[in-house]
Every structure is written in structure tokens, then in C-alpha cells.
Design a protein around this motif. Sequence first.
Motif, PDB file in Angstrom:
ATOM      1  N   ARG A  59       0.824  -1.278  -0.623  1.00 56.53           N
ATOM      2  CA  ARG A  59      -0.097   0.061  -0.055  1.00 56.53           C
ATOM      3  C   ARG A  59       1.284   0.873  -0.227  1.00 56.53           C
ATOM      4  NH1 ARG A  59      -4.232  -2.378   5.338  1.00 56.53           N
ATOM      5  NH2 ARG A  59      -3.665  -4.278   4.125  1.00 56.53           N
ATOM      6  N   TYR A  60       2.479   0.831   0.665  1.00 57.50           N
ATOM      7  CA  TYR A  60       2.885   2.164   0.693  1.00 57.50           C
ATOM      8  C   TYR A  60       3.314   2.452  -0.774  1.00 57.50           C
ATOM      9  CZ  TYR A  60       7.141   5.074   1.067  1.00 57.50           C
ATOM     10  OH  TYR A  60       8.257   6.090   0.559  1.00 57.50           O
ATOM     11  N   GLU A  61       3.760   2.076  -1.153  1.00 52.65           N
ATOM     12  CA  GLU A  61       4.555   2.128  -2.739  1.00 52.65           C
ATOM     13  C   GLU A  61       3.662   2.298  -3.665  1.00 52.65           C
ATOM     14  OE1 GLU A  61       6.066  -2.305  -3.525  1.00 52.65           O
ATOM     15  OE2 GLU A  61       7.953  -1.258  -4.468  1.00 52.65           O
ATOM     16  N   LEU A  62       2.253   2.787  -3.398  1.00 52.44           N
ATOM     17  CA  LEU A  62       1.248   2.839  -4.686  1.00 52.44           C
ATOM     18  C   LEU A  62       0.814   4.367  -3.615  1.00 52.44           C
ATOM     19  CD1 LEU A  62      -1.251   2.520  -6.716  1.00 52.44           C
ATOM     20  CD2 LEU A  62      -2.656   1.339  -4.788  1.00 52.44           C
ATOM     21  N   LEU A  63       0.901   4.252  -2.310  1.00 52.59           N
ATOM     22  CA  LEU A  63       1.020   5.694  -2.371  1.00 52.59           C
ATOM     23  C   LEU A  63       2.020   6.843  -3.043  1.00 52.59           C
ATOM     24  CD1 LEU A  63       0.049   6.445   1.118  1.00 52.59           C
ATOM     25  CD2 LEU A  63      -1.890   6.148  -0.463  1.00 52.59           C
ATOM     26  N   ALA A  64       3.588   6.304  -2.329  1.00 55.74           N
ATOM     27  CA  ALA A  64       4.414   6.654  -3.297  1.00 55.74           C
ATOM     28  C   ALA A  64       4.232   7.290  -4.456  1.00 55.74           C
ATOM     29  CB  ALA A  64       5.596   5.764  -2.376  1.00 55.74           C
ATOM     30  N   LEU A  65       3.735   5.976  -5.356  1.00 59.00           N
ATOM     31  CA  LEU A  65       3.887   6.468  -6.654  1.00 59.00           C
ATOM     32  C   LEU A  65       3.295   7.910  -6.783  1.00 59.00           C
ATOM     33  CD1 LEU A  65       4.587   5.726  -9.411  1.00 59.00           C
ATOM     34  CD2 LEU A  65       2.458   3.839  -9.286  1.00 59.00           C
ATOM     35  N   LEU A  66       1.651   7.902  -5.800  1.00 59.90           N
ATOM     36  CA  LEU A  66       0.374   8.716  -6.399  1.00 59.90           C
ATOM     37  C   LEU A  66       1.101  10.433  -5.819  1.00 59.90           C
ATOM     38  CD1 LEU A  66      -2.350   6.868  -6.011  1.00 59.90           C
ATOM     39  CD2 LEU A  66      -1.925   7.009  -7.606  1.00 59.90           C
ATOM     40  N   SER A  67       1.757   9.983  -4.948  1.00 61.28           N
ATOM     41  CA  SER A  67       1.689  11.368  -4.383  1.00 61.28           C
ATOM     42  C   SER A  67       3.665  11.746  -5.111  1.00 61.28           C
ATOM     43  CB  SER A  67       2.838  11.481  -2.698  1.00 61.28           C
ATOM     44  OG  SER A  67       4.028  10.665  -3.169  1.00 61.28           O
ATOM     45  N   PHE A  68       3.998  11.287  -5.796  1.00 55.52           N
ATOM     46  CA  PHE A  68       4.805  11.752  -7.338  1.00 55.52           C
ATOM     47  C   PHE A  68       4.391  11.867  -8.699  1.00 55.52           C
ATOM     48  CE2 PHE A  68       7.981   9.545  -4.849  1.00 55.52           C
ATOM     49  CZ  PHE A  68       9.526  10.440  -4.302  1.00 55.52           C
ATOM     50  N   ALA A  69       3.119  11.313  -9.207  1.00 58.23           N
ATOM     51  CA  ALA A  69       2.846  12.142  -9.960  1.00 58.23           C
ATOM     52  C   ALA A  69       1.919  13.457 -10.074  1.00 58.23           C
ATOM     53  CB  ALA A  69       0.951  11.112  -9.993  1.00 58.23           C
ATOM     54  N   ARG A  70       2.098  14.231 -11.048  1.00 56.10           N
ATOM     55  CA  ARG A  70       2.223  15.787 -10.762  1.00 56.10           C
ATOM     56  C   ARG A  70       0.709  15.511 -10.609  1.00 56.10           C
ATOM     57  NH1 ARG A  70       6.864  17.693 -11.951  1.00 56.10           N
ATOM     58  NH2 ARG A  70       7.963  17.181 -13.346  1.00 56.10           N
ATOM     59  N   SER A  71      -0.253  15.135 -11.230  1.00 61.73           N
ATOM     60  CA  SER A  71      -1.987  15.385 -11.249  1.00 61.73           C
ATOM     61  C   SER A  71      -1.822  14.799  -9.861  1.00 61.73           C
ATOM     62  CB  SER A  71      -2.564  14.799 -12.119  1.00 61.73           C
ATOM     63  OG  SER A  71      -2.680  13.454 -12.053  1.00 61.73           O
ATOM     64  N   GLY A  72      -1.434  13.862  -9.087  1.00 66.63           N
ATOM     65  CA  GLY A  72      -2.076  13.260  -7.685  1.00 66.63           C
ATOM     66  C   GLY A  72      -2.895  11.309  -8.012  1.00 66.63           C
ATOM     67  N   ALA A  73      -2.987  11.811  -9.470  1.00 62.33           N
ATOM     68  CA  ALA A  73      -4.411  10.607  -9.889  1.00 62.33           C
ATOM     69  C   ALA A  73      -3.140   9.704 -10.641  1.00 62.33           C
ATOM     70  CB  ALA A  73      -4.824  11.611 -10.456  1.00 62.33           C
ATOM     71  N   LEU A  74      -3.601   8.280 -10.826  1.00 61.12           N
ATOM     72  CA  LEU A  74      -2.905   7.797 -11.747  1.00 61.12           C
ATOM     73  C   LEU A  74      -4.096   6.365 -12.317  1.00 61.12           C
ATOM     74  CD1 LEU A  74       0.539   6.370 -10.999  1.00 61.12           C
ATOM     75  CD2 LEU A  74      -0.265   8.203 -12.951  1.00 61.12           C
ATOM     76  N   PRO A  75      -4.212   5.700 -13.953  1.00 65.67           N
ATOM     77  CA  PRO A  75      -4.817   5.269 -13.819  1.00 65.67           C
ATOM     78  C   PRO A  75      -4.441   3.606 -12.821  1.00 65.67           C
ATOM     79  CG  PRO A  75      -4.390   6.065 -15.973  1.00 65.67           C
ATOM     80  CD  PRO A  75      -3.037   6.977 -14.813  1.00 65.67           C
TER      81      PRO A  75
END
Lengths: 168, 168
Positions: A59-75
Amino acid sequence: MNAPLPRDPIADAQRNWERHGWGDVAAPMAAITAIMRTQQILLARIEGALKPFGLTFARYELLALLSFARSGALPMNKASALLQVHPTSVTNAVDRLEKAGLVVRSQHPTDGRTTLIELTAEGRTLAKSATAVLNTEVFSQSGFADRDVDQLIRILGDFRRGAGDFSE
Amino acid sequence: MNAPLPRDPIADAQRNWERHGWGDVAAPMAAITAIMRTQQILLARIEGALKPFGLTFARYELLALLSFARSGALPMNKASALLQVHPTSVTNAVDRLEKAGLVVRSQHPTDGRTTLIELTAEGRTLAKSATAVLNTEVFSQSGFADRDVDQLIRILGDFRRGAGDFSE
DNA sequence: GCAATATACTAGGACATCCAAGGGTTTGGA
DNA sequence: TCCAAACCCTTGGATGTCCTAGTATATTGC
């Protein structure tokens, strides 16, 4: 936590391999077994550091990934590809993160098949805190010498490229 | 199997770490993440090679361990210690191996608490076949250069000793 | 335009791992 | 001697991963 063994069980296994006529592959066998064990040790440390946050590593990995996405969202499918895990694993992680109020699902504006995962404010805050703890409690005391860290990054990078993870 | 990504996602993560002010731990983070991913790739290969035998890696490891024991039998707790997994994982593996007729449980001659695991003839044969396939299909084509294999064994050995796996 | 194919996500099932707790067996100190 | 503490294994529950199918939406080709 068990007491240390008197001898390295992987070195023993390597000797067993050699003794049984598989000397030519004993070394790679030992290296691969050592990777398995090392992963297990590191994962346990990481999970321990994340436990106070109610997070697992997945779950952390997913949160971290999202936090680095420009818009904070990913498909979802993008997250699955970048984290290199099965789509059902992402579904599982998102289910739990959503229940915890750390992410929300939303519809893709143009593709009806796609679901977007988006960080909530709470999720962003928690990701930041968890990252700080992980960095200070695990990564900064990895147990690897600096030179070995560089070696590992290079060796495992070559391996992953050879395994088809990326082209670059 | 997914198509290769255009860029190494772990190298990207390392850059993200640096960009967010964690440059001092970005390298160990990358090394640890690479170990996680490498373990995943290797495990998938191993499981694939063992599938025709109806074995998983966990069960294979136990079979292989027993096949190297002088008497062909080991106490459960010994197996747990040598494989470095939780006792309940051994219970689980033995349950399934026993159901498949590859091992049998028996009483320890003097200690009533202890259960011995013993290979059956069938189990011994299967272990030998599975080892041969694993060696030729996975370990002999590990994807690591010979020199890197030696480096890995050394680096991960240092790490495991430091983590308290063995004293030696 | 419509059918065939491809893509995206989710549901259900098999496995493995860990933790917490429980019941039986041994050991060791009072 | 005898009971508490230590030890061994198993059961039950939570998580994560993958696979196979199934549903819904897009894209492609005729």
C-alpha cells in the motif's frame, strides 16, 4: 527473532550442491537464494516501520507512486505497470486504501474502461510521514556499504534490463 | 508478460527521492527496491520451472533440505531454523507435501514435543528431478555475469551476517 | 455500421507468510 | 518432588500475490 545460526545456511547449501555434482551452478544458486533471504529481511524491516501508519509495503508503494505523480492521480493500469505487479494486486491495495480514506477512485474523463486512483489530502500527508520514517529508520541504515550499494544498483539493473523490465 | 517499460522505474524513483530532498538515502532506497523486484522475477522463474512437478518453491526448499540430511529426516523446528521461515510456514508446507505423499510425519524417539519430517522414496525421487530441472532451466541461466555472482554472494553474505542470520 | 478483437477492472480461488493464541511436553529451580 | 517457565507444533485470521474468468468499454477491420 531467532538466534543466529552457527553457520551460513546458504554457504552450506552451496557446498551440498557442489558435493552432488552441480558445482557449475552452485554459485548462481547461492546468489539467488541469498537474494530471496535478503528480500525477506528487508521486507520485514519495512513492514515494521510502516506498521504504526497502518500501512503495508504494497500500500505504501502505491501511495508513494501517487504522491510523485504530477496530478496526484494515475490510472490503475499505469500503477500496475510502474509497480510491476499484477492488476489484481492493485485492485486489492486500492480497495484497502480507499476504505482507509487515503485514496479515491474516479472515472477517467474519456475512457470508460479506466479507473483513476487519486490521493486524498489525508493520503498525501500520510505518505509524506511514512516516507520520512522509512528513510530514517530503514534506508539510511540499510546495512550495505556505500560501495556495495552502487554495485547492487548496477548488477541488479543489468539483471532487470536483461529480464525485460525496461529497455532504456 | 508485460512489454518493457521505456525507462527504469527504479531509477525514476531514485530521481524522485533526490528531487524531494532525500538524496542521502536515495541510493540505498534504489538498491533495496531493486532487490525486491529481482526477487519477484527470480521467484516467478523458479515457480514456473517447478510447476510441472506440482511443487512450489517453499515446498521444494523443504524437500531439498531433507534430501541433504544424512538420515533423510529433520525435526520441524530444525527445518524452520535452516530455511529461516516461520514455524507455521513449515506446518503448511508439510501438510501439503504429506498429502502429496512426498514426506511423512513421525514421532521423535525421545522428545514428545518434536515432530520429525521424513522423505518418502517418491519424495526423494521428485526432489532429484526437480533439482535437475531447476539447475538447468534457472540457475545455469541466471542472467548474472560470473563476476557479479561472486559479488552478490559476498555483498549479500555480509548483509545477512549483519542482520543476524548467522555468526560464523 | 457492426461484428471481432483488444483493453481495463473486478470476483473468486489457490498459496505462502506472519502473528496471536492454545494445548501438550520437558526442563529446571524452589 | 513439583509447578512454573520454556519449548514445539497447530489452528485461525489477516495480507499479498498470482491465475482464470467474467463484465464493460474501445478500437479495428470489413
